[in-house]
Design a protein around this motif. Structure first.
Motif, short mmCIF file in Angstrom:
data_model
loop_
_atom_site.label_atom_id
_atom_site.label_comp_id
_atom_site.label_asym_id
_atom_site.label_seq_id
_atom_site.Cartn_x
_atom_site.Cartn_y
_atom_site.Cartn_z
N PRO A 20 -5.73 9.70 -2.06
CA PRO A 20 -5.93 8.22 -2.49
C PRO A 20 -4.65 7.17 -1.82
CG PRO A 20 -6.74 9.06 -3.71
CD PRO A 20 -6.01 9.80 -3.53
N SER A 21 -5.02 6.28 -1.78
CA SER A 21 -4.14 4.85 -1.34
C SER A 21 -4.05 4.05 -3.14
CB SER A 21 -3.77 4.07 -0.49
OG SER A 21 -3.83 5.24 1.04
N CYS A 35 1.50 -1.10 0.14
CA CYS A 35 -0.02 0.05 0.54
C CYS A 35 1.48 1.32 0.04
CB CYS A 35 -0.99 -0.19 1.10
SG CYS A 35 -2.04 1.20 0.98
N ARG A 95 -9.75 5.12 -0.40
CA ARG A 95 -9.24 6.16 0.52
C ARG A 95 -8.77 5.61 1.88
NH1 ARG A 95 -14.74 6.54 -2.64
NH2 ARG A 95 -14.55 8.71 -3.47
N GLU A 96 -9.30 4.44 1.96
CA GLU A 96 -8.48 3.59 3.19
C GLU A 96 -8.51 2.27 3.02
OE1 GLU A 96 -9.83 1.18 5.27
OE2 GLU A 96 -7.64 2.09 6.36
N PRO A 97 -7.12 1.51 3.65
CA PRO A 97 -6.53 0.61 2.74
C PRO A 97 -8.34 -0.74 2.80
CG PRO A 97 -4.42 1.10 3.45
CD PRO A 97 -5.94 2.41 3.85
N ARG A 98 -8.83 -1.24 4.31
CA ARG A 98 -9.86 -1.54 4.11
C ARG A 98 -10.46 -1.71 3.58
NH1 ARG A 98 -6.82 -5.29 7.64
NH2 ARG A 98 -5.80 -4.40 8.92
N GLU A 99 -10.58 -0.80 2.46
CA GLU A 99 -12.06 -1.15 1.58
C GLU A 99 -10.79 -2.14 0.39
OE1 GLU A 99 -11.81 3.16 -0.55
OE2 GLU A 99 -12.74 4.00 1.44
N ASP A 126 0.18 4.44 0.82
CA ASP A 126 -0.30 5.69 1.48
C ASP A 126 0.28 6.66 0.88
OD1 ASP A 126 -1.95 4.44 3.22
OD2 ASP A 126 -0.15 4.29 3.97
#
Length: 289
Positions: free
Chosen positions: A66-67, A60, A128-132, A62
């Motif tokens: 966005p990531s 990832c 927007r966030e890695p957990r997506e 960052d």
């Protein structure tokens, strides 16, 4: 396929090289590789890199925006250069799936995501966030996380009727271990790849836990600081049984054997792992008499 040590080495290298750099340009050369549409990948351009992290086998990058997350799958890799070309790449005309160009404190850098072969599995996500990323959200505990100890491993194994080889490779159970390192871990622990997870006694679970940390820890140390161009060779150099079918086991001298499946294979030592018995080369078998 790159696994936890190589992905960690790659993330560490990219973090050093790219932190503080600005994403100048993003080219997605194979749209099949891009798994997200919102935000658009062009939203990365102009953003400053704040760091690079690893989640299991995912990398990832960052930024302030966005990531950029990628998974190299079986045949993907990273080509990094200090002299990036400004060429506009044509869709589907090379083995390059994506190209990113950066400018910053360390000068200009280029990063190509490449994939060999005809089976394309490399994946890119702009989120927007890695957990997506579904694969990240579903990951099991990392072997080097604070909460992963021998008791945690015992609980995982005690509830599973799966063969230990497959369980170690399951990313939703333990993150980061793949085909190669599961072979090496089981060889070091002297456990058959066909052993049923819940059949392992507590002492054997402790040996397995120690082997996970020993094998992966050594590989992590060897991968640290290496550029992408060297990481594959580092991985191959310390394998004892994986991809060494027909060679002598470095521990006991027996011949390393293989079990082939439809799209993969495992390697093991009969003397070290199966009490001298040869595993039959088909998925549903037990042992050859």
């Amino acid at each position: 396929m790159p696994e936890l040590p190589e992905v960690a080495g790659l993330a560490g290298f990219l973090d050093v090289q790219l932190r503080g750099s600005v994403v100048q340009k993003v080219q997605i050369v194979s749209f099949a590789v891009l798994k997200t549409a919102d935000p658009p990948y062009t939203a990365l351009e102009g953003s400053t890199v704040t760091g690079v992290r690893r989640f299991g086998k995912f990398v990832c990058i960052d930024t302030e925006g966005p990531s950029f997350v990628f998974h190299l799958a079986r045949a993907g890799w990273v080509r990094f250069t200090d002299s990036p070309a400004d060429t506009q790449l044509r869709l589907g005309k090379s083995h390059i799936a994506a190209r990113l160009t950066f400018t910053g404190p360390n000068g200009r850098h280029g990063m190509d995501l490449t994939e060999a072969g005809t089976k394309k599995s490399l994946a890119v996500y702009v989120v927007r966030e890695p957990r997506e990323v579904p694969g990240i959200a579903a990951l099991g505990p990392d072997p080097f996380s604070d909460g992963f100890d021998a008791n945690t491993l015992a609980e995982i194994l005690g509830s599973s009727s799966q063969q230990i080889k497959g369980l170690l490779r399951s990313q939703g159970v333990i993150a980061g271990i793949g085909n190669a390192y599961s072979d090496e871990i089981l060889h070091a622990a002297r456990i058959s790849p066909f052993a049923i997870a819940k059949s392992l006694d507590r002492a054997t679970v402790q040996v397995l836990y120690d082997s996970i940390h020993g094998i992966l820890g050594t590989a992590l140390a060897e991968a640290a600081g290496k550029p992408p161009s060297e990481l594959k060779d580092v991985k191959r150099s310390h394998m004892r049984v994986h991809a060494r079918t027909g060679e002598p086991c470095p521990v006991c001298g027996d011949t390393v054997r293989e079990v082939s499946f439809a799209d993969t294979a495992l390697q093991y030592c009969p003397t070290c792992q199966t009490h001298g018995k040869i595993l039959a080369d088909r998925r549903t078998s037990r042992f050859l008499k």
